[in-house]
Design an enzyme around this catalytic site. Structure first.
Site, short mmCIF file in Angstrom:
data_model
loop_
_atom_site.label_atom_id
_atom_site.label_comp_id
_atom_site.label_asym_id
_atom_site.label_seq_id
_atom_site.Cartn_x
_atom_site.Cartn_y
_atom_site.Cartn_z
CB VAL A 197 6.21 -2.48 3.33
CG1 VAL A 197 5.38 -1.48 4.11
CG2 VAL A 197 5.95 -2.33 1.83
CG ASN A 204 -0.99 2.35 6.17
OD1 ASN A 204 -1.89 3.17 6.28
ND2 ASN A 204 -0.40 1.77 7.23
CD GLU A 235 -1.10 -17.11 -0.25
OE1 GLU A 235 -2.01 -16.71 -1.01
OE2 GLU A 235 -0.32 -18.03 -0.53
CE1 TYR A 241 6.00 -8.03 -5.39
CE2 TYR A 241 6.33 -10.29 -4.66
CZ TYR A 241 6.71 -8.96 -4.66
OH TYR A 241 7.80 -8.57 -3.93
#
Length: 278
Positions: A197, A204, A235, A241
């Site tokens: 990202v 966001n 982390e 995930y």
């Protein structure tokens, strides 16, 4: 959230990118110098850039956000540029822009081959991107816009998040998933890789939305078991995930991580509902 690469997975097969997860995405960054850096390092001045980051996290208007697979060369190039930008850390030096372009070209060519089905060992690969109109973020993310821009039906847009969905038994140099077992596993198993990202748009929910989209595509393919790798010290990737429904399955032996000169990997798994409409 300091994530440069959401997943620590590498590009499948000949991955020109560093296979680790970085702080702003989910892979570990590589630090690059130009070939002449060590001869010129005493003369290098601090990099001056027009890039201005907002004092607080920019809140993206998601009404114009598009999450979709792509085969467009322009959009694949923009995705390759975002990956290089996210997975590597570059020290300002003479010739570094040429090196960035070289890395982007390598990933672009490899990405085109993967999505075209030309890589042995992969049944199918899809590049899935999150994109927004350039006008929405150009006021504070000019560097991102310049690097990751493409045109779609006459509109200038920017790739702000990207990943690969790989239908295969295993990814090169990565821990292999255990599910499902037996005949047909290569049809039913898939891996996420190159998850990242844009740094300017963290917090966001783009990573979460992109993974949700990849699950939908995987279900359309008939995938029942989806995997992702990340570096043990990442982390933010772990949190993303886990939030997306993945759970621990295995981890990489320390000797293998040392041999591959990278942080140790963790393998996560999630099950997907069977699509009976196929």
């Amino acid at each position: 959230m300091a994530m440069a690469v959401l997943s620590s997975s590498l590009s499948p097969l000949s991955n020109p990118l560093s296979p680790s997860t970085s702080a702003s995405n989910f892979c570990c960054p590589r630090i690059y110098y130009s070939p002449s850096y060590h001869l010129r390092r005493r003369c290098i001045r601090p990099l001056i850039t027009s890039q201005v980051y907002p004092p607080e996290t920019f809140k993206l208007d998601k009404s114009s956000l598009v999450l979709a697979e792509t085969l467009s060369k322009d959009q694949l190039w923009a995705a390759a540029c975002l990956r290089i930008r996210s997975f590597n850390k570059f020290r300002p030096s003479y010739g570094i822009d040429d090196h960035k372009k070289y890395l982007a070209e390598r990933e672009f060519e490899a990405l085109k081959e993967r999505v075209a089905g030309k890589r042995e060992g992969f049944r199918r690969v899809s590049c899935i991107n999150a994109t927004v109109p350039l006008s929405q973020i150009s006021s504070f993310a000019d560097d991102l816009c310049a690097a990751c821009k493409f045109t779609d039906n006459g509109e200038d847009r920017v790739v702000v998040a990207t990943l690969d969905l790989n239908q295969c038994m295993r990814l090169p140099d990565e821990i292999t998933g255990k599910r499902p077992q037996g005949i047909g596993a290569d049809f039913l198993r898939a891996y996420l890789s190159n998850v990242c990202v844009a740094e300017e748009l963290h917090r966001n929910g783009l990573g979460y939305a992109l993974i949700a989209k990849s699950k939908m595509v995987a279900q359309e393919w008939g995938i029942t078991d989806l995997y992702v790798h990340f570096a043990v010290d990442n982390e933010p990737a772990k949190q993303l995930y886990m939030k997306s429904g993945f759970i621990y399955e295995n981890d990489e032996p320390a000797w293998q991580a040392r041999f591959l000169d990278r942080p140790r990997r963790i393998l996560l798994w999630t099950g997907l509902p069977v699509n009976y409409d196929m």
